[in-house]
Write a protein that holds these residues in place. Sequence first.
Motif, PDB file in Angstrom:
ATOM      1  N   THR A 158      -9.767   1.949   0.295  1.00 28.15           N
ATOM      2  CA  THR A 158     -10.176   2.078   1.688  1.00 28.15           C
ATOM      3  C   THR A 158     -11.293   3.100   1.875  1.00 28.15           C
ATOM      4  N   TRP A 209     -15.189  -0.803   1.407  1.00 23.54           N
ATOM      5  CA  TRP A 209     -14.138  -1.457   2.174  1.00 23.54           C
ATOM      6  C   TRP A 209     -14.396  -1.268   3.665  1.00 23.54           C
ATOM      7  N   ASP A 227       0.862  -1.179   0.000  1.00 21.03           N
ATOM      8  CA  ASP A 227       0.000   0.000   0.000  1.00 21.03           C
ATOM      9  C   ASP A 227       0.896   1.226   0.000  1.00 21.03           C
ATOM     10  N   VAL A 233      -7.678  -4.794   0.401  1.00 16.67           N
ATOM     11  CA  VAL A 233      -8.079  -4.004  -0.759  1.00 16.67           C
ATOM     12  C   VAL A 233      -8.349  -4.908  -1.963  1.00 16.67           C
ATOM     13  N   THR A 282      -5.621   5.323  -4.857  1.00 21.15           N
ATOM     14  CA  THR A 282      -6.266   4.306  -5.692  1.00 21.15           C
ATOM     15  C   THR A 282      -5.572   4.139  -7.033  1.00 21.15           C
TER      16      THR A 282
END
Length: 172
Positions: A61, A96, A29, A42, A68
Amino acid sequence: MPDAGCWGPEPGADTLLLTAWNALAEVMDPEIPVLSVVDLGVVRSVDRQTDGRIAVTVTPTYSGCPATGVIVLDVETALARAGLDAVVRVVIAPPWTTDWISETGRAKLAEVGIVPPPASGKRSLTAPEESIACPLCGSTDTAQISRFGSTACKALHRCNACLEPFDVFKCH
């Protein structure tokens, strides 16, 4: 294969799907680089399409997550490096939830001093302020000093015992 929490390869998944999951487990991430996108929850699914391509579904998230685009690019790159022809879809429904963070992910957060969200149940927005233990000294004499921490998905707290600031992962 890392603990994928709610998501991961189905038992008996074919080699192509396992290759995809293994490649995805190496994608970190961008905002919390100690967690893979698999450990963060994710990555929602990895499937083989009828045309033979791999389809990966990711859920950010939160719908406005600035990372993203980077996550999608990193996922596409990892899959291409693994020799897979893949398409990545971003879906925001259902949204999420921190419940999708794997146990491995929760442990990694704690190791770097970020208080992970509870493994079950949510921190209620209307409930009384709960006591959160300092990840450095263990004291529960802590206070939230900002609803927003180093990223929008974390709040900034301070320990009144050791005076150190620390992030607390928000529940959603």
